[in-house]
Design a protein around this motif. Structure first.
Motif, PDB file in Angstrom:
ATOM      1  N   SER A   1       0.932  -1.387   0.092  1.00 21.77           N
ATOM      2  CA  SER A   1       0.154   0.249  -0.085  1.00 21.77           C
ATOM      3  C   SER A   1       1.044   1.200   0.037  1.00 21.77           C
ATOM      4  N   PHE A   2       0.415   2.156  -0.768  1.00 19.46           N
ATOM      5  CA  PHE A   2       1.056   3.789  -0.736  1.00 19.46           C
ATOM      6  C   PHE A   2       0.245   4.507   0.113  1.00 19.46           C
ATOM      7  N   GLY A   3       0.361   4.911   1.166  1.00 19.61           N
ATOM      8  CA  GLY A   3      -0.547   5.590   2.083  1.00 19.61           C
ATOM      9  C   GLY A   3      -2.089   4.733   2.073  1.00 19.61           C
TER      10      GLY A   3
ATOM     11  N   VAL B   1      -4.146   0.894  -1.863  1.00 17.12           N
ATOM     12  CA  VAL B   1      -3.492  -0.430  -1.840  1.00 17.12           C
ATOM     13  C   VAL B   1      -3.642  -1.074  -3.269  1.00 17.12           C
ATOM     14  N   ALA B   2      -2.171  -1.054  -3.450  1.00 15.62           N
ATOM     15  CA  ALA B   2      -1.899  -1.158  -4.960  1.00 15.62           C
ATOM     16  C   ALA B   2      -1.831  -2.652  -5.127  1.00 15.62           C
ATOM     17  N   VAL B   3      -1.332  -3.546  -4.320  1.00 18.98           N
ATOM     18  CA  VAL B   3      -1.179  -4.951  -4.492  1.00 18.98           C
ATOM     19  C   VAL B   3      -2.163  -5.642  -3.177  1.00 18.98           C
TER      20      VAL B   3
ATOM     21  N   GLY C   1      -4.285  -6.967 -17.121  1.00 20.17           N
ATOM     22  CA  GLY C   1      -5.040  -6.224 -16.140  1.00 20.17           C
ATOM     23  C   GLY C   1      -5.122  -4.745 -16.548  1.00 20.17           C
ATOM     24  N   PRO C   2      -6.333  -4.238 -16.045  1.00 20.13           N
ATOM     25  CA  PRO C   2      -6.550  -2.750 -16.588  1.00 20.13           C
ATOM     26  C   PRO C   2      -5.291  -1.838 -15.882  1.00 20.13           C
ATOM     27  N   ASN C   3      -5.207  -0.732 -16.642  1.00 21.85           N
ATOM     28  CA  ASN C   3      -4.212   0.360 -16.136  1.00 21.85           C
ATOM     29  C   ASN C   3      -4.532   0.564 -14.536  1.00 21.85           C
ATOM     30  N   GLY C   4      -3.371   0.475 -13.874  1.00 24.05           N
ATOM     31  CA  GLY C   4      -3.352   0.769 -12.189  1.00 24.05           C
ATOM     32  C   GLY C   4      -3.793  -0.192 -11.357  1.00 24.05           C
ATOM     33  N   CYS C   5      -3.862  -1.469 -11.942  1.00 25.04           N
ATOM     34  CA  CYS C   5      -4.518  -2.545 -11.053  1.00 25.04           C
ATOM     35  C   CYS C   5      -3.003  -3.066 -10.257  1.00 25.04           C
ATOM     36  N   GLY C   6      -1.868  -2.538 -10.426  1.00 23.99           N
ATOM     37  CA  GLY C   6      -1.012  -3.235  -9.582  1.00 23.99           C
ATOM     38  C   GLY C   6       0.187  -4.009 -10.292  1.00 23.99           C
ATOM     39  N   LYS C   7       0.140  -4.190 -11.249  1.00 20.94           N
ATOM     40  CA  LYS C   7       1.094  -5.119 -12.107  1.00 20.94           C
ATOM     41  C   LYS C   7       2.248  -4.677 -11.891  1.00 20.94           C
ATOM     42  N   SER C   8       2.997  -3.388 -12.124  1.00 18.71           N
ATOM     43  CA  SER C   8       4.240  -3.054 -12.057  1.00 18.71           C
ATOM     44  C   SER C   8       4.552  -2.804 -10.598  1.00 18.71           C
ATOM     45  N   THR C   9       3.462  -2.496  -9.761  1.00 18.12           N
ATOM     46  CA  THR C   9       3.996  -2.661  -8.212  1.00 18.12           C
ATOM     47  C   THR C   9       4.302  -4.076  -7.751  1.00 18.12           C
TER      48      THR C   9
ATOM     49  N   PHE D   1      11.672  -2.542 -17.453  1.00 18.67           N
ATOM     50  CA  PHE D   1      10.926  -1.594 -16.880  1.00 18.67           C
ATOM     51  C   PHE D   1      10.018  -1.187 -17.925  1.00 18.67           C
ATOM     52  N   GLN D   2       8.852  -0.908 -17.514  1.00 21.36           N
ATOM     53  CA  GLN D   2       7.805  -0.210 -18.512  1.00 21.36           C
ATOM     54  C   GLN D   2       8.114   0.912 -19.301  1.00 21.36           C
ATOM     55  N   LEU D   3       9.075   1.777 -18.808  1.00 24.58           N
ATOM     56  CA  LEU D   3       9.691   2.737 -19.510  1.00 24.58           C
ATOM     57  C   LEU D   3      11.382   2.272 -19.771  1.00 24.58           C
TER      58      LEU D   3
ATOM     59  N   ASP E   1       8.332  -6.030 -18.196  1.00 32.60           N
ATOM     60  CA  ASP E   1       7.040  -5.040 -17.965  1.00 32.60           C
ATOM     61  C   ASP E   1       6.691  -4.433 -19.323  1.00 32.60           C
ATOM     62  N   GLU E   2       5.935  -4.730 -20.040  1.00 35.14           N
ATOM     63  CA  GLU E   2       5.053  -4.200 -21.331  1.00 35.14           C
ATOM     64  C   GLU E   2       6.414  -4.247 -22.412  1.00 35.14           C
ATOM     65  N   PRO E   3       7.013  -5.380 -22.621  1.00 36.07           N
ATOM     66  CA  PRO E   3       7.903  -5.442 -23.500  1.00 36.07           C
ATOM     67  C   PRO E   3       7.772  -5.158 -25.056  1.00 36.07           C
TER      68      PRO E   3
ATOM     69  N   GLU F   1       1.574  -7.461 -19.975  1.00 33.18           N
ATOM     70  CA  GLU F   1       1.165  -7.001 -21.477  1.00 33.18           C
ATOM     71  C   GLU F   1      -0.176  -6.429 -21.555  1.00 33.18           C
ATOM     72  N   HIS F   2      -0.380  -5.341 -22.486  1.00 32.48           N
ATOM     73  CA  HIS F   2      -1.647  -4.940 -22.524  1.00 32.48           C
ATOM     74  C   HIS F   2      -2.053  -5.427 -23.845  1.00 32.48           C
ATOM     75  N   ASN F   3      -1.173  -5.821 -24.839  1.00 30.17           N
ATOM     76  CA  ASN F   3      -1.203  -6.263 -26.062  1.00 30.17           C
ATOM     77  C   ASN F   3      -1.890  -7.762 -26.065  1.00 30.17           C
TER      78      ASN F   3
HETATM   79  N1  LIG Z   1       5.408   4.918  -5.723  1.00 34.90           N
HETATM   80  C1  LIG Z   1       4.158   5.101  -5.857  1.00 34.90           C
HETATM   81  N2  LIG Z   1       3.453   5.700  -4.727  1.00 34.90           N
HETATM   82  C2  LIG Z   1       2.218   6.043  -4.857  1.00 34.90           C
HETATM   83  N3  LIG Z   1       1.254   5.311  -5.370  1.00 34.90           N
HETATM   84  C3  LIG Z   1       1.743   4.453  -6.487  1.00 34.90           C
HETATM   85  C4  LIG Z   1       3.198   4.214  -6.717  1.00 34.90           C
HETATM   86  N4  LIG Z   1       3.555   3.246  -7.536  1.00 34.90           N
HETATM   87  C5  LIG Z   1       2.238   2.771  -8.032  1.00 34.90           C
HETATM   88  N5  LIG Z   1       1.189   3.699  -7.263  1.00 34.90           N
HETATM   89  C6  LIG Z   1      -0.390   3.501  -7.319  1.00 34.90           C
HETATM   90  O1  LIG Z   1      -0.662   2.100  -7.325  1.00 34.90           O
HETATM   91  C7  LIG Z   1      -1.537   1.775  -8.225  1.00 34.90           C
HETATM   92  C8  LIG Z   1      -0.927   0.496  -9.094  1.00 34.90           C
HETATM   93  O2  LIG Z   1      -0.091   1.008  -9.918  1.00 34.90           O
HETATM   94  P1  LIG Z   1       0.799   0.179 -10.949  1.00 34.90           P
HETATM   95  O3  LIG Z   1       1.813   1.062 -11.661  1.00 34.90           O
HETATM   96  O4  LIG Z   1       1.314  -0.784 -10.251  1.00 34.90           O
HETATM   97  O5  LIG Z   1      -0.429  -0.171 -11.992  1.00 34.90           O
HETATM   98  P2  LIG Z   1      -0.076  -1.186 -13.441  1.00 34.90           P
HETATM   99  O6  LIG Z   1      -1.102  -2.173 -13.394  1.00 34.90           O
HETATM  100  O7  LIG Z   1       1.297  -1.480 -13.662  1.00 34.90           O
HETATM  101  O8  LIG Z   1      -0.686   0.049 -14.514  1.00 34.90           O
HETATM  102  P3  LIG Z   1      -0.384   0.211 -15.971  1.00 34.90           P
HETATM  103  O9  LIG Z   1      -0.921  -0.914 -16.799  1.00 34.90           O
HETATM  104  O10 LIG Z   1      -1.112   1.610 -16.177  1.00 34.90           O
HETATM  105  O11 LIG Z   1       1.007   0.283 -15.976  1.00 34.90           O
HETATM  106  C9  LIG Z   1      -1.857   2.960  -8.903  1.00 34.90           C
HETATM  107  O12 LIG Z   1      -3.149   3.494  -8.270  1.00 34.90           O
HETATM  108  C10 LIG Z   1      -0.607   3.964  -8.774  1.00 34.90           C
HETATM  109  O13 LIG Z   1      -1.216   4.913  -8.840  1.00 34.90           O
END
Ligand SMILES: Nc1ncnc2c1ncn2[C@@H]1O[C@H](COP(=O)(O)OP(=O)(O)OP(=O)(O)O)[C@@H](O)[C@H]1O
Ligand SMILES: [Mg+2]
Length: 247
Positions: free
Chosen positions: A13-15, A18-20, A37-45, A85-87, A171-173, A204-206
């Motif tokens: 969690s970030f504050g 809850v990302a994951v 999974g959709p944008n922001g669902c926690g994959k990169s985290t 990394f995604q970027l 992460d999103e190659p 991947e989103h593709n």
């Molecule tokens: N360092 C951070 N500080 C605060 N919040 C974060 C941080 N990293 C990610 N988040 C939040 O955690 C959630 C999950 O983000 P994450 O980047 O893991 O999603 P994702 O599934 O990889 O999305 P995408 O498909 O757009 O790459 C989002 O709400 C994001 O804003």
């Protein structure tokens, strides 16, 4: 099948966010596992927690049965686990070969100062093998920044495999890569898996890319695992369609 990686009850969690949120899954030896999974669902985290860029709030991560929760990225690299990394993270001013050597050094935890020194511990030879494998030979001495975006993504993937490769998290190659390069990338990743026995996890989103590359796919929604199945099972699951594919 033997699990290489076991993630149990992982939470980050970030504050108040809850990302994951309690994610559990296993990665089997030699498999290509997809995560969608959709944008922001926690994959990169999730990847950040596994590789040690972030410390999980709860849960544990095991590599070959050994608890590696909270390990540093360097320690994970030395255990043969690496990621992209995604970027893009290539060094534009360095050549393709130099980027690969540098990635190899990071994975082994040796010092940057040895980059052009005599004792490169076989890294130049390994970099050249990787250049050949990813069919970048004609670009070996070109600055990474002069490559097309797709070629840079290919280099980025090759850099991750300089670790061994035991387990690579991508992460999103395919993000932003054109169709021709995409076919190339997929084919090279498949070969990496088949010929070198590399195990990897691909975010991947593709959909076409994931469904044709992976043997098993995890669907994440709002920090949780919605389902895990074969590409065919995932494609036809009504909950997945509703939560993700249908939107
Ligand atoms: N360092 C951070 N500080 C605060 N919040 C974060 C941080 N990293 C990610 N988040 C939040 O955690 C959630 C999950 O983000 P994450 O980047 O893991 O999603 P994702 O599934 O990889 O999305 P995408 O498909 O757009 O790459 C989002 O709400 C994001 O804003
Ligand atoms: Mg992401």
């Amino acid at each position: 099948m033997k699990p290489v990686l076991q993630v149990t009850g992982l939470r980050k969690s970030f504050g108040g966010v809850v990302a994951v949120d309690g994610v559990s899954f296993e990665v089997h030896e030699g498999e290509i596992l997809g995560i969608i999974g959709p944008n922001g669902c926690g994959k990169s985290t999730l990847f950040n927690c596994i590789l040690g860029q972030l410390v999980p709030s709860a849960g544990d991560i095991r590599l070959d049965g050994v608890d590696v929760t909270g390990s540093t990225p360097e320690a994970m690299n030395r255990r043969g686990v690496s990621r992209t990394f995604q970027l893009l993270q290539v060094f534009p001013e360095l050549s393709v070969r130099e980027n690969l050597i540098l990635a190899g050094q990071e994975h082994r935890g040796t010092m940057l100062a040895r980059l052009f020194g005599p004792g490169d511990a076989g890294l130049t030879a390994e970099a050249d093998r990787m250049i050949g494998f990813f069919r970048l030979s004609h670009l070996a001495d070109a600055k990474a920044g002069s490559l097309s975006y797709g070629q840079q993504k290919l280099l980025d993937a090759a850099m991750a495999f300089m670790a061994g490769p035991r387990l690579v998290l991508l992460d999103e190659p395919a993000g932003g890569v054109n169709l021709t390069m995409l076919a190339d990338l997929k084919e090279r990743l498949r070969a990496m898996n088949a010929e070198r026995g590399a195990t990897f996890v691909v975010i991947e989103h593709n959909m076409d890319f994931v469904m044709s590359l992976c043997s098993r796919v995890i669907v994440m929604v709002e920090g949780k695992v919605l389902m895990t199945g074969t590409p065919a099972q995932v494609r036809s699951d009504p909950a997945v369609l509703e939560a993700y594919l249908g939107n």
